[in-house]
Scaffold this motif. Structure first.
Motif, PDB file in Angstrom:
ATOM      1  N   VAL A   1       0.814  -1.224   0.000  1.00 51.58           N
ATOM      2  CA  VAL A   1       0.000   0.000   0.000  1.00 51.58           C
ATOM      3  C   VAL A   1       0.845   1.271   0.000  1.00 51.58           C
ATOM      4  O   VAL A   1       0.324   2.354  -0.206  1.00 51.58           O
ATOM      5  CB  VAL A   1      -0.994   0.048   1.191  1.00 51.58           C
ATOM      6  CG1 VAL A   1      -1.934  -1.143   1.156  1.00 51.58           C
ATOM      7  CG2 VAL A   1      -0.276   0.138   2.533  1.00 51.58           C
ATOM      8  N   ASP A   2       2.156   1.128   0.242  1.00 54.85           N
ATOM      9  CA  ASP A   2       2.960   2.346   0.353  1.00 54.85           C
ATOM     10  C   ASP A   2       4.290   2.273  -0.401  1.00 54.85           C
ATOM     11  O   ASP A   2       4.434   2.869  -1.468  1.00 54.85           O
ATOM     12  CB  ASP A   2       3.198   2.674   1.841  1.00 54.85           C
ATOM     13  CG  ASP A   2       3.933   3.981   2.051  1.00 54.85           C
ATOM     14  OD1 ASP A   2       4.033   4.763   1.079  1.00 54.85           O
ATOM     15  OD2 ASP A   2       4.401   4.238   3.167  1.00 54.85           O
ATOM     16  N   SER A   3       5.257   1.509   0.130  1.00 57.41           N
ATOM     17  CA  SER A   3       6.629   1.716  -0.354  1.00 57.41           C
ATOM     18  C   SER A   3       6.881   1.280  -1.799  1.00 57.41           C
ATOM     19  O   SER A   3       7.803   1.779  -2.439  1.00 57.41           O
ATOM     20  CB  SER A   3       7.632   1.046   0.592  1.00 57.41           C
ATOM     21  OG  SER A   3       7.372  -0.324   0.708  1.00 57.41           O
TER      22      SER A   3
ATOM     23  N   GLY B   1       7.926   5.346  -6.347  1.00 60.25           N
ATOM     24  CA  GLY B   1       9.310   5.461  -6.789  1.00 60.25           C
ATOM     25  C   GLY B   1      10.320   5.981  -5.793  1.00 60.25           C
ATOM     26  O   GLY B   1      11.421   6.379  -6.176  1.00 60.25           O
ATOM     27  N   LYS B   2       9.997   5.993  -4.491  1.00 62.25           N
ATOM     28  CA  LYS B   2      11.042   6.365  -3.524  1.00 62.25           C
ATOM     29  C   LYS B   2      11.902   5.131  -3.268  1.00 62.25           C
ATOM     30  O   LYS B   2      11.370   4.077  -2.890  1.00 62.25           O
ATOM     31  CB  LYS B   2      10.431   6.838  -2.204  1.00 62.25           C
ATOM     32  CG  LYS B   2       9.984   8.277  -2.220  1.00 62.25           C
ATOM     33  CD  LYS B   2       9.601   8.732  -0.830  1.00 62.25           C
ATOM     34  CE  LYS B   2       9.110  10.180  -0.841  1.00 62.25           C
ATOM     35  NZ  LYS B   2       8.587  10.598   0.470  1.00 62.25           N
ATOM     36  N   THR B   3      13.201   5.241  -3.502  1.00 62.84           N
ATOM     37  CA  THR B   3      14.111   4.118  -3.248  1.00 62.84           C
ATOM     38  C   THR B   3      15.204   4.610  -2.304  1.00 62.84           C
ATOM     39  O   THR B   3      15.540   5.797  -2.328  1.00 62.84           O
ATOM     40  CB  THR B   3      14.774   3.624  -4.546  1.00 62.84           C
ATOM     41  OG1 THR B   3      15.751   4.592  -4.963  1.00 62.84           O
ATOM     42  CG2 THR B   3      13.763   3.412  -5.660  1.00 62.84           C
TER      43      THR B   3
ATOM     44  N   THR C   1      -5.356   6.197  -3.503  1.00 58.57           N
ATOM     45  CA  THR C   1      -5.216   7.399  -2.670  1.00 58.57           C
ATOM     46  C   THR C   1      -3.774   7.881  -2.708  1.00 58.57           C
ATOM     47  O   THR C   1      -3.510   9.075  -2.886  1.00 58.57           O
ATOM     48  CB  THR C   1      -5.649   7.102  -1.215  1.00 58.57           C
ATOM     49  OG1 THR C   1      -6.947   6.534  -1.239  1.00 58.57           O
ATOM     50  CG2 THR C   1      -5.664   8.366  -0.373  1.00 58.57           C
ATOM     51  N   LYS C   2      -2.835   6.939  -2.569  1.00 57.60           N
ATOM     52  CA  LYS C   2      -1.430   7.356  -2.591  1.00 57.60           C
ATOM     53  C   LYS C   2      -1.103   8.058  -3.920  1.00 57.60           C
ATOM     54  O   LYS C   2      -0.488   9.133  -3.932  1.00 57.60           O
ATOM     55  CB  LYS C   2      -0.493   6.163  -2.373  1.00 57.60           C
ATOM     56  CG  LYS C   2       0.965   6.586  -2.538  1.00 57.60           C
ATOM     57  CD  LYS C   2       1.974   5.799  -1.789  1.00 57.60           C
ATOM     58  CE  LYS C   2       3.340   6.482  -1.929  1.00 57.60           C
ATOM     59  NZ  LYS C   2       4.417   5.796  -1.283  1.00 57.60           N
ATOM     60  N   ILE C   3      -1.533   7.444  -5.021  1.00 61.14           N
ATOM     61  CA  ILE C   3      -1.225   8.021  -6.338  1.00 61.14           C
ATOM     62  C   ILE C   3      -1.801   9.435  -6.454  1.00 61.14           C
ATOM     63  O   ILE C   3      -1.162  10.333  -7.018  1.00 61.14           O
ATOM     64  CB  ILE C   3      -1.750   7.112  -7.473  1.00 61.14           C
ATOM     65  CG1 ILE C   3      -0.936   5.815  -7.502  1.00 61.14           C
ATOM     66  CG2 ILE C   3      -1.655   7.806  -8.832  1.00 61.14           C
ATOM     67  CD1 ILE C   3      -1.541   4.732  -8.356  1.00 61.14           C
TER      68      ILE C   3
ATOM     69  N   ARG D   1       2.199  18.509  -2.414  1.00 61.87           N
ATOM     70  CA  ARG D   1       1.060  17.663  -2.023  1.00 61.87           C
ATOM     71  C   ARG D   1       1.477  16.289  -1.484  1.00 61.87           C
ATOM     72  O   ARG D   1       0.825  15.726  -0.611  1.00 61.87           O
ATOM     73  CB  ARG D   1       0.173  17.515  -3.270  1.00 61.87           C
ATOM     74  CG  ARG D   1      -1.182  16.982  -2.992  1.00 61.87           C
ATOM     75  CD  ARG D   1      -2.088  17.112  -4.210  1.00 61.87           C
ATOM     76  NE  ARG D   1      -3.104  16.059  -4.207  1.00 61.87           N
ATOM     77  CZ  ARG D   1      -4.137  16.028  -3.379  1.00 61.87           C
ATOM     78  NH1 ARG D   1      -4.301  16.975  -2.505  1.00 61.87           N
ATOM     79  NH2 ARG D   1      -5.011  15.036  -3.438  1.00 61.87           N
ATOM     80  N   ARG D   2       2.565  15.732  -1.993  1.00 60.62           N
ATOM     81  CA  ARG D   2       3.005  14.406  -1.532  1.00 60.62           C
ATOM     82  C   ARG D   2       3.286  14.406  -0.027  1.00 60.62           C
ATOM     83  O   ARG D   2       3.199  13.372   0.635  1.00 60.62           O
ATOM     84  CB  ARG D   2       4.249  13.956  -2.319  1.00 60.62           C
ATOM     85  CG  ARG D   2       4.655  12.529  -2.011  1.00 60.62           C
ATOM     86  CD  ARG D   2       5.716  11.987  -2.963  1.00 60.62           C
ATOM     87  NE  ARG D   2       5.983  10.587  -2.673  1.00 60.62           N
ATOM     88  CZ  ARG D   2       6.565   9.736  -3.499  1.00 60.62           C
ATOM     89  NH1 ARG D   2       6.961  10.144  -4.688  1.00 60.62           N
ATOM     90  NH2 ARG D   2       6.771   8.478  -3.148  1.00 60.62           N
ATOM     91  N   GLN D   3       3.601  15.599   0.502  1.00 61.13           N
ATOM     92  CA  GLN D   3       3.931  15.681   1.929  1.00 61.13           C
ATOM     93  C   GLN D   3       2.759  15.280   2.837  1.00 61.13           C
ATOM     94  O   GLN D   3       2.968  14.926   3.991  1.00 61.13           O
ATOM     95  CB  GLN D   3       4.418  17.087   2.272  1.00 61.13           C
ATOM     96  CG  GLN D   3       5.766  17.377   1.629  1.00 61.13           C
ATOM     97  CD  GLN D   3       6.239  18.791   1.873  1.00 61.13           C
ATOM     98  OE1 GLN D   3       5.883  19.420   2.858  1.00 61.13           O
ATOM     99  NE2 GLN D   3       7.044  19.295   0.960  1.00 61.13           N
ATOM    100  N   PHE D   4       1.519  15.342   2.294  1.00 59.91           N
ATOM    101  CA  PHE D   4       0.375  14.882   3.099  1.00 59.91           C
ATOM    102  C   PHE D   4       0.562  13.423   3.535  1.00 59.91           C
ATOM    103  O   PHE D   4       0.031  13.001   4.555  1.00 59.91           O
ATOM    104  CB  PHE D   4      -0.941  15.017   2.313  1.00 59.91           C
ATOM    105  CG  PHE D   4      -1.512  16.415   2.345  1.00 59.91           C
ATOM    106  CD1 PHE D   4      -2.269  16.824   3.435  1.00 59.91           C
ATOM    107  CD2 PHE D   4      -1.295  17.300   1.309  1.00 59.91           C
ATOM    108  CE1 PHE D   4      -2.801  18.109   3.479  1.00 59.91           C
ATOM    109  CE2 PHE D   4      -1.817  18.582   1.344  1.00 59.91           C
ATOM    110  CZ  PHE D   4      -2.569  18.990   2.431  1.00 59.91           C
ATOM    111  N   LEU D   5       1.302  12.662   2.713  1.00 64.77           N
ATOM    112  CA  LEU D   5       1.520  11.248   3.042  1.00 64.77           C
ATOM    113  C   LEU D   5       2.365  11.088   4.299  1.00 64.77           C
ATOM    114  O   LEU D   5       2.551   9.988   4.800  1.00 64.77           O
ATOM    115  CB  LEU D   5       2.173  10.523   1.856  1.00 64.77           C
ATOM    116  CG  LEU D   5       1.342  10.498   0.570  1.00 64.77           C
ATOM    117  CD1 LEU D   5       2.153   9.942  -0.585  1.00 64.77           C
ATOM    118  CD2 LEU D   5       0.070   9.672   0.758  1.00 64.77           C
ATOM    119  N   ASN D   6       2.903  12.198   4.793  1.00 69.48           N
ATOM    120  CA  ASN D   6       3.697  12.144   6.030  1.00 69.48           C
ATOM    121  C   ASN D   6       2.846  12.274   7.287  1.00 69.48           C
ATOM    122  O   ASN D   6       3.399  12.443   8.386  1.00 69.48           O
ATOM    123  CB  ASN D   6       4.761  13.252   6.028  1.00 69.48           C
ATOM    124  CG  ASN D   6       5.834  12.967   5.004  1.00 69.48           C
ATOM    125  OD1 ASN D   6       6.113  11.809   4.705  1.00 69.48           O
ATOM    126  ND2 ASN D   6       6.425  14.012   4.447  1.00 69.48           N
TER     127      ASN D   6
HETATM  128  N1  GLY Z   1       5.827   6.964   1.998  1.00 68.66           N
HETATM  129  C1  GLY Z   1       5.524   8.288   1.659  1.00 68.66           C
HETATM  130  C2  GLY Z   1       5.821   8.622   0.235  1.00 68.66           C
HETATM  131  O1  GLY Z   1       6.024   7.755  -0.581  1.00 68.66           O
HETATM  132  O2  GLY Z   1       5.886   9.783  -0.086  1.00 68.66           O
END
Ligand code: GLY
Length: 362
Positions: free
Chosen positions: A137-139, A143-145, A230-232, A244-249
């Motif tokens: 559902v997240d990692s 594309g965050k590596t 939702t993540k996308i 906007r991605r910062q909301f995921l924090n």
């Molecule tokens: N795990 C948060 C993000 O991918 O930005």
């Protein structure tokens, strides 16, 4: 089975396939996006013992040549040493830019393999086959590596998108309960960021069952799909995490401090659950958050077996929060719930963060 097409700003489009019993079909799915080639199949010993043969056989059936690299499971493996070993393994097995990496496992495998893919020969394609809730559902999405440094988690990394993600939810059946629950913290986060369907499913499940895996089992494909969508929605226009991605924090600033200060005795999901509850309590105390939001979050988190508080001192949490990579100079962007399903970004000074910890941590 369902497919989500991921089109992130300035990135190549790719598909996330969600279903059950997809591992025996992964060769077919991968061959639809990449011609048969050499595959470096990277996994950990725990996941590898259960699923490597199925994945390797499926790839070979489609004409891929498979080279397997495995390391010990756990966050401690996401380090410079294993990163170096993977690069040498790729070179020794003559993996080139027309070949691919397949990451089979949880977030550690995905992050480490993704970072190797991003940097080996200045970037080669990779596929994510996440086998934990948190990775599905997240990692594996967005594309965050990264790898960890002595100084902290994920301090060395790159943005590098996979060419495909394959989520076979049956793999969650072999997870230890605490690892399953860990990912549920991120699912709660998506609910708090506005996905009402997720909140409805979670609340209905808690009402009927105390074991989160058994309760959510009939809804796994749906809840993984909702979470990924939702993540996308938060990543698509802000791949590089400047807006906007910062909301995921949500829950992550205090969560990372809890992880760090507890020397990782609290898992990521547990720490995020504590972080979300703490920021909601602090938000209520300062009048930003609608009264009742913290109680709602606490009940949800406890209902799926997640902690809501810690005895770690505010001073220790504050010192750990200062080493967070989300800090920019003297400011930290905090995500604060306004009410259930709505959050806002608030910039606070590091001194104000101390006050917020005082109000929220109990
Ligand atoms: N795990 C948060 C993000 O991918 O930005």
């Amino acid at each position: 089975m369902s497919t989500i097409s991921v089109k992130l700003e300035s990135e190549q489009e790719y598909n996330v396939t969600i279903g059950t019993d997809l591992l025996p079909k992964c060769g077919e799915i991968i061959s639809s996006v990449h011609a048969p080639c050499r595959v470096a199949l990277i996994t950990d010993f725990t996941v590898g013992a259960i699923y490597t043969n199925t994945v390797a056989d499926s790839l070979k059936k489609e004409g891929f040549e498979v080279f397997i690299f495995a390391f010990y499971a756990g966050e401690a493996s996401k380090n410079m040493e294993n990163y170096g070993k993977i690069l040498e393994f790729l070179a020794d097995n003559e993996i080139t830019r027309s070949d691919i990496i397949v990451a089979l496992g949880g977030g550690v495998v995905g992050d480490l393999s993704g970072f190797a893919a991003a940097t080996y020969m200045r970037g080669i394609p990779y596929v994510q086959i996440p086998t934990t809730t948190i990775a599905m559902v997240d990692s594996s999405i967005g594309g965050k590596t990264s790898i960890d440094l002595e100084a902290g988690k994920n301090l060395c990394g790159a943005f590098w998108q996979p060419i495909a993600v394959i989520c076979s939810v049956d793999t969650l059946s072999t997870l230890e309960k605490r690892y399953f629950d860990d990912g549920v913290a991120e699912i709660i986060k998506y609910g708090m960021l506005g996905n009402e369907k997720i909140l409805r499913i979670l609340n209905d499940c808690i009402a009927t069952q105390s074991n989160s895996y058994h309760a959510l089992k009939p809804f796994l494909e749906e809840i993984v799909e909702e979470s990924i969508n939702t993540k996308i929605s938060f990543v698509e226009s802000d791949v590089h995490d400047n807006g906007r991605r910062q909301f995921l924090n949500l829950g992550h600033t205090i969560g990372h401090a809890v992880e760090h200060a507890s020397r990782y005795a609290f898992s990521h999901g547990q720490a995020v659950a504590i972080g979300m509850c703490a920021i909601a309590r602090a938000g209520e105390a300062t009048g930003i958050t609608e009264v009742g939001t913290a109680k709602y979050l606490e009940q949800l988190a406890q209902g799926v077996g997640l902690p809501i508080s810690t005895i770690i001192s505010v001073d220790d949490l504050y010192n750990s929060a200062l080493s967070d990579k989300k800090r920019r100079g003297k400011e930290i962007s905090l995500i604060v719930p306004v009410k259930i399903g709505k959050c806002e970004i608030t910039k606070v000074s590091i001194e104000e963060l101390k006050h917020i910890l005082d109000l929220g941590v109990k």
